[in-house]
Enzyme design. Structure first.
Site, short mmCIF file in Angstrom:
data_model
loop_
_atom_site.label_atom_id
_atom_site.label_comp_id
_atom_site.label_asym_id
_atom_site.label_seq_id
_atom_site.Cartn_x
_atom_site.Cartn_y
_atom_site.Cartn_z
N CYS A 112 -8.84 -8.92 10.68
CA CYS A 112 -8.81 -8.90 8.90
C CYS A 112 -10.02 -8.63 8.23
O CYS A 112 -10.46 -7.93 6.77
CB CYS A 112 -7.82 -9.40 8.20
SG CYS A 112 -6.44 -9.90 8.54
N HIS A 236 -9.14 -10.05 0.60
CA HIS A 236 -8.48 -9.46 1.30
C HIS A 236 -7.30 -9.64 1.43
O HIS A 236 -6.73 -10.33 1.16
CB HIS A 236 -8.58 -10.03 2.87
CG HIS A 236 -6.83 -9.56 3.40
ND1 HIS A 236 -6.30 -8.50 4.42
CD2 HIS A 236 -7.42 -10.48 4.51
CE1 HIS A 236 -6.26 -8.08 4.79
NE2 HIS A 236 -6.35 -9.85 5.33
N ASN A 266 -0.34 -5.99 4.38
CA ASN A 266 -1.72 -6.48 4.86
C ASN A 266 -1.70 -4.86 5.75
O ASN A 266 -1.43 -5.57 7.24
CB ASN A 266 -1.72 -7.48 5.21
CG ASN A 266 -2.61 -7.73 6.20
OD1 ASN A 266 -3.54 -7.34 6.15
ND2 ASN A 266 -2.76 -9.56 6.66
O1 UT7 Z 1 -4.56 -11.20 7.31
C1 UT7 Z 1 -4.55 -12.55 7.91
C2 UT7 Z 1 -3.05 -12.82 8.28
N1 UT7 Z 1 -1.94 -13.54 7.84
C3 UT7 Z 1 -2.06 -13.88 6.65
O2 UT7 Z 1 -2.53 -13.74 5.74
C4 UT7 Z 1 -0.91 -14.68 6.86
C5 UT7 Z 1 -0.98 -16.28 5.92
N2 UT7 Z 1 0.64 -17.44 5.70
C6 UT7 Z 1 1.52 -16.52 5.25
O3 UT7 Z 1 0.82 -15.68 4.26
C7 UT7 Z 1 2.36 -17.27 4.89
O4 UT7 Z 1 2.84 -18.24 5.52
C8 UT7 Z 1 4.33 -16.13 5.21
C9 UT7 Z 1 4.21 -15.88 4.17
C10 UT7 Z 1 3.58 -16.04 7.11
C11 UT7 Z 1 4.93 -17.15 5.28
O5 UT7 Z 1 5.01 -17.94 3.85
P1 UT7 Z 1 5.51 -19.20 3.85
O6 UT7 Z 1 6.01 -19.86 2.82
O7 UT7 Z 1 4.16 -20.49 4.09
O8 UT7 Z 1 7.33 -20.02 4.57
P2 UT7 Z 1 7.13 -20.59 5.75
O9 UT7 Z 1 6.31 -20.15 7.09
O10 UT7 Z 1 7.21 -21.45 5.33
O11 UT7 Z 1 8.62 -20.32 6.05
C12 UT7 Z 1 10.04 -20.70 5.14
C13 UT7 Z 1 10.77 -19.95 6.02
C14 UT7 Z 1 11.03 -20.39 6.98
O12 UT7 Z 1 12.79 -20.98 7.41
P3 UT7 Z 1 13.17 -22.64 7.49
O13 UT7 Z 1 12.51 -23.36 8.61
O14 UT7 Z 1 12.72 -23.52 6.21
O15 UT7 Z 1 14.88 -22.42 7.62
C15 UT7 Z 1 10.81 -19.51 8.48
O16 UT7 Z 1 11.94 -19.14 9.07
O17 UT7 Z 1 11.66 -18.71 5.59
C16 UT7 Z 1 11.87 -18.19 6.39
N3 UT7 Z 1 11.60 -16.90 6.91
C17 UT7 Z 1 11.77 -15.79 6.58
N4 UT7 Z 1 13.00 -16.24 5.79
C18 UT7 Z 1 13.46 -14.58 5.34
C19 UT7 Z 1 10.15 -16.51 7.57
N5 UT7 Z 1 10.08 -15.06 7.58
C20 UT7 Z 1 10.78 -15.04 7.15
C21 UT7 Z 1 11.50 -13.83 6.26
N6 UT7 Z 1 12.47 -13.22 5.50
N7 UT7 Z 1 10.25 -12.71 6.35
#
Ligand code: UT7
Length: 311
Positions: A112, A236, A266
């Site tokens: 990215c 980004h 993204n």
């Molecule tokens: O270009 C670079 C690419 N990458 C990035 O920029 C990604 C950087 N990271 C992020 O943007 C965030 O970490 C995410 C958007 C990917 C995730 O957000 P988060 O607030 O960090 O959520 P999390 O990973 O801590 O997940 C929270 C909960 C989890 O459930 P439990 O374990 O708390 O029960 C996940 O399983 O949300 C769940 N979850 C979802 N729920 C509904 C993860 N993905 C989804 C989804 N829909 N799509």
């Protein structure tokens, strides 16, 4: 006269995939996606449209916007992690389709942050006087490496391309400062494995909310300016929460930051040039504005540029 951006262009596929559409594919919901990422919809390229096709559309626009002819381009740099083939490169395909007969061509792989690596590489060739016009493109068909069964990643990405021509600009305009970096130790957090994007979202998030604000501020200081001097921020477009961290660090108002993540998700290396092209088109970025471009990505990699806008 120093190196600056003399033209920009973008292309996104017409097909829209909304959060509601995703609710039918994986266990997710519109509210979760919007509040955690800021994304409402993304564009998906048709099966017969590949990275080079999108790169071509964006490049044509950027070249027109720069008021040059394809034959005048000295070098083409295409940042992509989704090339049509490992070789010939997207940049070589583009060279042929554009009729940029004089141009050397190579792809850049920095995920990215690829567009930032491209712009900063182009700047060196312009500053040394070796080349006059360098075409830098960020183009991705991420849908082909997206695991549509993995809700942790499939809600995040989209397809598209953005392009910029780098050349000499007038007066005190142009690129004033830059920063590039990499941390291979963090590579495991965001990788292509078994053909698909795999990500430890929390680790990438932690890295990004630290790196984007820090790099943004670094290029402002390096340009001999302070954060009050920043007119526009093009981060980004990965996640609105990460982008907000950079905006808060620079202390700039909401309407001074590009937020196309809402519409396109993204798009990796394409996200910064697409957002920049839209900001220029809408008049949000004007001549003599001090603009910060900043990106981060898999590798891990990062890059930022501070520039005074205008030809
Ligand atoms: O270009 C670079 C690419 N990458 C990035 O920029 C990604 C950087 N990271 C992020 O943007 C965030 O970490 C995410 C958007 C990917 C995730 O957000 P988060 O607030 O960090 O959520 P999390 O990973 O801590 O997940 C929270 C909960 C989890 O459930 P439990 O374990 O708390 O029960 C996940 O399983 O949300 C769940 N979850 C979802 N729920 C509904 C993860 N993905 C989804 C989804 N829909 N799509």
């Amino acid at each position: 006269m120093s190196a600056g951006i003399t033209g920009v262009g973008k292309y996104v596929p017409e097909r829209i995939l909304t959060n509601q559409d995703l609710e039918k594919i994986v266990d997710t919901n519109d509210e979760w996606i919007r509040t955690r990422t800021g994304i409402e919809e993304r564009r998906i390229a048709d099966d017969d449209v590949d990275t080079a096709d999108m790169a071509y559309q964006a490049s044509k626009q950027a070249i027109e916007n720069a008021e040059i002819k394809p034959e005048e381009i000295d070098l083409i740099l295409v940042a992509t992690v989704t090339p049509d083939k490992s070789f010939p490169t997207v940049s070589c395909m583009l060279q042929e389709r554009l009729g940029a007969t004089k141009a050397a061509a190579m792809d850049i792989s920095a995920a990215c942050a690829g567009f930032m690596y491209g712009v900063i590489t182009a700047k060196q060739f312009i500053d040394t006087g070796v080349y006059k016009h360098v075409l830098v493109v960020g183009a991705e068909k991420l849908s082909k490496i997206t695991d549509w069964k993995d809700r942790n990643t499939c809600v995040l990405f989209g397809d598209g391309a953005g392009a910029a021509v780098i050349g000499k600009v007038s007066g005190d305009r142009g690129i004033k400062s830059f920063e590039l970096g990499a941390d291979g130790a963090g590579g495991k957090y965001l990788q292509q494995k078994d053909n698909y994007i795999q990500m430890n979202g929390r680790e990438v998030f932690k890295f990004a909310v630290r790196q984007m604000p820090e790099s943004s501020l670094n290029v402002v200081k390096q340009a001999g300016l302070s954060k009050e001097d920043v007119d526009y921020l093009v981060p980004h477009q990965a996640n609105i929460r990460i982008m907000e961290a950079a905006r808060n660090k620079l202390d700039i108002p909401v309407d001074k930051m590009a937020t196309s993540v809402k519409k396109y998700g993204n798009t990796s290396s394409a996200s910064i040039p697409i957002a920049l092209a839209e900001a220029v088109e809408s008049g949000d970025v004007k001549d003599d504005d001090f603009v910060v471009l900043v990106g981060f990505g898999g590798g891990l990699t990062w890059g930022a540029v501070g520039l005074k806008w205008g030809k």
